[in-house]
Design a protein around this motif. Structure first.
Motif, PDB file in Angstrom:
ATOM      1  N   TYR A 174       6.900 -10.040  10.639  1.00  0.00           N
ATOM      2  CA  TYR A 174       8.352 -10.158  10.480  1.00  0.00           C
ATOM      3  C   TYR A 174       8.792  -9.595   9.130  1.00  0.00           C
ATOM      4  O   TYR A 174       9.831  -8.936   9.022  1.00  0.00           O
ATOM      5  CB  TYR A 174       8.750 -11.627  10.597  1.00  0.00           C
ATOM      6  CG  TYR A 174      10.218 -11.918  10.371  1.00  0.00           C
ATOM      7  CD1 TYR A 174      11.153 -11.698  11.372  1.00  0.00           C
ATOM      8  CD2 TYR A 174      10.671 -12.424   9.155  1.00  0.00           C
ATOM      9  CE1 TYR A 174      12.498 -11.964  11.172  1.00  0.00           C
ATOM     10  CE2 TYR A 174      12.013 -12.696   8.946  1.00  0.00           C
ATOM     11  CZ  TYR A 174      12.920 -12.466   9.957  1.00  0.00           C
ATOM     12  OH  TYR A 174      14.249 -12.729   9.753  1.00  0.00           O
ATOM     13  N   SER A 175       7.993  -9.832   8.097  1.00  0.00           N
ATOM     14  CA  SER A 175       8.371  -9.427   6.743  1.00  0.00           C
ATOM     15  C   SER A 175       8.032  -7.978   6.439  1.00  0.00           C
ATOM     16  O   SER A 175       8.788  -7.285   5.752  1.00  0.00           O
ATOM     17  CB  SER A 175       7.669 -10.329   5.716  1.00  0.00           C
ATOM     18  OG  SER A 175       7.957 -11.683   5.951  1.00  0.00           O
ATOM     19  N   TYR A 176       6.889  -7.502   6.940  1.00  0.00           N
ATOM     20  CA  TYR A 176       6.376  -6.201   6.502  1.00  0.00           C
ATOM     21  C   TYR A 176       6.199  -5.181   7.621  1.00  0.00           C
ATOM     22  O   TYR A 176       5.838  -4.037   7.361  1.00  0.00           O
ATOM     23  CB  TYR A 176       5.031  -6.389   5.790  1.00  0.00           C
ATOM     24  CG  TYR A 176       5.095  -7.361   4.646  1.00  0.00           C
ATOM     25  CD1 TYR A 176       5.737  -7.028   3.454  1.00  0.00           C
ATOM     26  CD2 TYR A 176       4.542  -8.633   4.754  1.00  0.00           C
ATOM     27  CE1 TYR A 176       5.811  -7.924   2.405  1.00  0.00           C
ATOM     28  CE2 TYR A 176       4.612  -9.537   3.705  1.00  0.00           C
ATOM     29  CZ  TYR A 176       5.246  -9.179   2.537  1.00  0.00           C
ATOM     30  OH  TYR A 176       5.326 -10.076   1.511  1.00  0.00           O
ATOM     31  N   GLY A 177       6.413  -5.597   8.866  1.00  0.00           N
ATOM     32  CA  GLY A 177       6.225  -4.672   9.971  1.00  0.00           C
ATOM     33  C   GLY A 177       4.770  -4.441  10.317  1.00  0.00           C
ATOM     34  O   GLY A 177       4.439  -3.574  11.127  1.00  0.00           O
ATOM     35  N   ARG A 178       3.882  -5.213   9.727  1.00  0.00           N
ATOM     36  CA  ARG A 178       2.457  -5.146  10.040  1.00  0.00           C
ATOM     37  C   ARG A 178       1.812  -6.470   9.639  1.00  0.00           C
ATOM     38  O   ARG A 178       2.379  -7.230   8.842  1.00  0.00           O
ATOM     39  CB  ARG A 178       1.770  -4.001   9.295  1.00  0.00           C
ATOM     40  CG  ARG A 178       1.651  -4.194   7.786  1.00  0.00           C
ATOM     41  CD  ARG A 178       1.038  -2.976   7.111  1.00  0.00           C
ATOM     42  NE  ARG A 178       0.892  -3.150   5.668  1.00  0.00           N
ATOM     43  CZ  ARG A 178      -0.241  -3.519   5.074  1.00  0.00           C
ATOM     44  NH1 ARG A 178      -1.337  -3.757   5.798  1.00  0.00           N
ATOM     45  NH2 ARG A 178      -0.306  -3.654   3.758  1.00  0.00           N
ATOM     46  N   VAL A 179       0.662  -6.740  10.194  1.00  0.00           N
ATOM     47  CA  VAL A 179      -0.080  -7.935   9.813  1.00  0.00           C
ATOM     48  C   VAL A 179      -0.968  -7.573   8.627  1.00  0.00           C
ATOM     49  O   VAL A 179      -1.903  -6.786   8.757  1.00  0.00           O
ATOM     50  CB  VAL A 179      -0.926  -8.474  10.978  1.00  0.00           C
ATOM     51  CG1 VAL A 179      -1.728  -9.691  10.526  1.00  0.00           C
ATOM     52  CG2 VAL A 179      -0.035  -8.838  12.157  1.00  0.00           C
ATOM     53  N   ILE A 180      -0.645  -8.112   7.469  1.00  0.00           N
ATOM     54  CA  ILE A 180      -1.431  -7.835   6.269  1.00  0.00           C
ATOM     55  C   ILE A 180      -2.704  -8.680   6.313  1.00  0.00           C
ATOM     56  O   ILE A 180      -2.628  -9.909   6.413  1.00  0.00           O
ATOM     57  CB  ILE A 180      -0.632  -8.151   4.997  1.00  0.00           C
ATOM     58  CG1 ILE A 180       0.627  -7.277   4.940  1.00  0.00           C
ATOM     59  CG2 ILE A 180      -1.478  -7.945   3.752  1.00  0.00           C
ATOM     60  CD1 ILE A 180       1.498  -7.524   3.731  1.00  0.00           C
ATOM     61  N   PRO A 181      -3.875  -8.060   6.259  1.00  0.00           N
ATOM     62  CA  PRO A 181      -5.117  -8.841   6.280  1.00  0.00           C
ATOM     63  C   PRO A 181      -5.161  -9.845   5.131  1.00  0.00           C
ATOM     64  O   PRO A 181      -4.672  -9.564   4.026  1.00  0.00           O
ATOM     65  CB  PRO A 181      -6.209  -7.770   6.112  1.00  0.00           C
ATOM     66  CG  PRO A 181      -5.568  -6.491   6.555  1.00  0.00           C
ATOM     67  CD  PRO A 181      -4.124  -6.608   6.174  1.00  0.00           C
ATOM     68  N   VAL A 182      -5.721 -11.006   5.399  1.00  0.00           N
ATOM     69  CA  VAL A 182      -5.833 -12.033   4.364  1.00  0.00           C
ATOM     70  C   VAL A 182      -6.568 -11.485   3.146  1.00  0.00           C
ATOM     71  O   VAL A 182      -6.214 -11.787   1.997  1.00  0.00           O
ATOM     72  CB  VAL A 182      -6.556 -13.280   4.925  1.00  0.00           C
ATOM     73  CG1 VAL A 182      -6.908 -14.256   3.804  1.00  0.00           C
ATOM     74  CG2 VAL A 182      -5.687 -13.969   5.970  1.00  0.00           C
ATOM     75  N   GLU A 183      -7.567 -10.646   3.386  1.00  0.00           N
ATOM     76  CA  GLU A 183      -8.339 -10.070   2.279  1.00  0.00           C
ATOM     77  C   GLU A 183      -7.454  -9.234   1.359  1.00  0.00           C
ATOM     78  O   GLU A 183      -7.656  -9.207   0.138  1.00  0.00           O
ATOM     79  CB  GLU A 183      -9.486  -9.214   2.826  1.00  0.00           C
ATOM     80  CG  GLU A 183     -10.559  -9.980   3.578  1.00  0.00           C
ATOM     81  CD  GLU A 183     -10.117 -10.407   4.974  1.00  0.00           C
ATOM     82  OE1 GLU A 183     -10.768 -11.297   5.553  1.00  0.00           O
ATOM     83  OE2 GLU A 183      -9.112  -9.849   5.478  1.00  0.00           O
ATOM     84  N   GLU A 184      -6.468  -8.559   1.935  1.00  0.00           N
ATOM     85  CA  GLU A 184      -5.550  -7.756   1.122  1.00  0.00           C
ATOM     86  C   GLU A 184      -4.664  -8.651   0.263  1.00  0.00           C
ATOM     87  O   GLU A 184      -4.399  -8.349  -0.910  1.00  0.00           O
ATOM     88  CB  GLU A 184      -4.695  -6.872   2.026  1.00  0.00           C
ATOM     89  CG  GLU A 184      -3.759  -5.941   1.272  1.00  0.00           C
ATOM     90  CD  GLU A 184      -2.966  -5.033   2.195  1.00  0.00           C
ATOM     91  OE1 GLU A 184      -1.857  -4.622   1.794  1.00  0.00           O
ATOM     92  OE2 GLU A 184      -3.451  -4.733   3.310  1.00  0.00           O
TER      93      GLU A 184
END
Length: 373
Positions: A312-322
């Motif tokens: 919703y915020s970034y248009g992609r799922v940011i990996p937890v590691e990132e």
């Protein structure tokens, strides 16, 4: 109202249908989004998703159900009004953003609840529950293709409509917002600009909440609660939206110590602006933030919520590691630079208590003096 039934199921029939699948079905509303969810065993997952899609696609909005639900939500609103700590946070947002829609409680205004009717609710549903605003997030062992086959059958997934909501960015105009209320302690929110989801200062600002008060060794927790015993509850928080944000510190304290508490908070704000934080203190904050991310995404519900908010915020799922890597990249200089963006100017204050207006005027003078220095 969505849980009150579809065109072919009343509220009880819908509830029993969910119960038959052994689901935990519920919903929650935030300032900029609403989440409907089910938590269910794998063997019932597709059936539960199908039932959830039915419910969202064919809400009945029967008049008798609307009147019943209005009574329930009005009682919830009364409960909210009886909770001064919860109420003062909404007052805090009004202290920087005025009457912008983001300052409203997710419960809304009592006059809107009273005047709600089936036609208005259906219009809101038609304008806002559309495919271009819908996000489906799933955490668990399930085939994405099976989910798509189910939800693609429903009109909700295909309907689009122009957005009628006010999505303007709130203007920053810090003021004092105060109210008298018969409480045992005075509730204070010191609030100012924050950061949006997309700004590079997001992670340093998150670290500042830990450095100030959201850990046992945090500055305000130690100085206000542990060393002086001036308050039981003291914490800072960051609200981030797509194009704006707010950073706030809350404290509940007695009328004989409210000014001392505010001065301590402002002194720590100034210290963070003027002095470079030690590596040791920063590493503790990083450890706290990182642990919160890891522990918060261990369960399926936490993972689902993380996936949804990230996309919703970034248009992609940011990996937890990132995310963890970005936290580790925070430097003492980042903390000082972010502090100067958040704490140097444009601070408002909300005060709620037995003599809230009188106390508010006194604390407002203290805050104005801090901002002039």
């Amino acid at each position: 109202m969505i849980f009150q039934g579809t065109e072919d199921k009343d509220a009880r029939a819908l509830a029993l249908a969910f119960d038959k699948l052994g689901t935990e079905a519920n919903a929650f509303t935030e300032r900029d989004s609403t989440c409907f969810y089910v938590k269910v065993l794998k063997k019932y997952a597709l059936s539960a998703i199908d039932l959830l899609a039915q419910m969202l696609s064919y809400p009945a909005f029967r008049e008798k159900d609307v009147e019943k639900e209005k009574k329930i939500v009005i009682e919830e609103f009364k409960s909210y009004m009886d909770n001064p700590e919860q109420k003062v946070h909404d007052m805090g947002l009004r202290a920087i953003w005025g009457n912008h829609p983001l300052t409203c409680s997710p419960l809304g205004r009592i006059e809107d609840l009273v005047s709600a009717d089936p036609d208005r609710l259906r219009l809101f549903w038609e304008e806002n529950y559309t495919s271009d605003k819908l996000l489906i997030a799933i955490a668990g062992d399930i085939d994405e293709r099976d989910v798509k086959d189910i939800v693609s059958q429903y009109p909700l997934i295909k309907r689009e409509m122009a957005d009628a909501r006010d999505q303007s960015t709130p203007s920053l105009d810090p003021i004092l917002v105060s109210e008298d209320e018969d409480t045992e302690i005075t509730h204070i929110v010191l609030i100012g600009p924050g950061v949006s989801y997309s700004e590079p200062y997001l992670y340093p600002a998150s670290a500042l909440t830990v450095i100030l008060s959201n850990s046992m060794g945090a500055r305000l927790f130690q100085k206000i609660r542990e060393e002086r015993g001036l308050a039981y509850s003291i914490y800072s928080y960051l609200l981030s939206f797509r194009d704006t944000g707010a950073f706030a510190s809350y404290v509940g304290t007695g009328s004989d110590s409210d000014e001392e508490v505010l001065r301590i908070i402002l002194e720590e704000y100034r210290s963070l602006c003027n002095d470079t934080i030690s590596n040791e203190e920063l590493e503790r904050a990083k450890a706290h933030l990182s642990s919160g991310i890891i522990l918060g995404t261990e369960g399926t519900f936490g993972r689902m919520e993380y996936i949804a908010k990230s996309f919703y915020s970034y248009g992609r799922v940011i990996p937890v590691e990132e995310v963890l890597a970005r936290i580790q990249d925070i430097t003492p200089g980042d903390i000082q630079e972010t502090s100067n963006r958040l704490f140097s100017n444009n601070l408002g204050i909300a005060v709620l208590g037995k003599e809230g207006k009188k106390v508010g005027e006194r604390l407002w003078r203290v805050l104005r003096s801090y901002l002039r220095d």
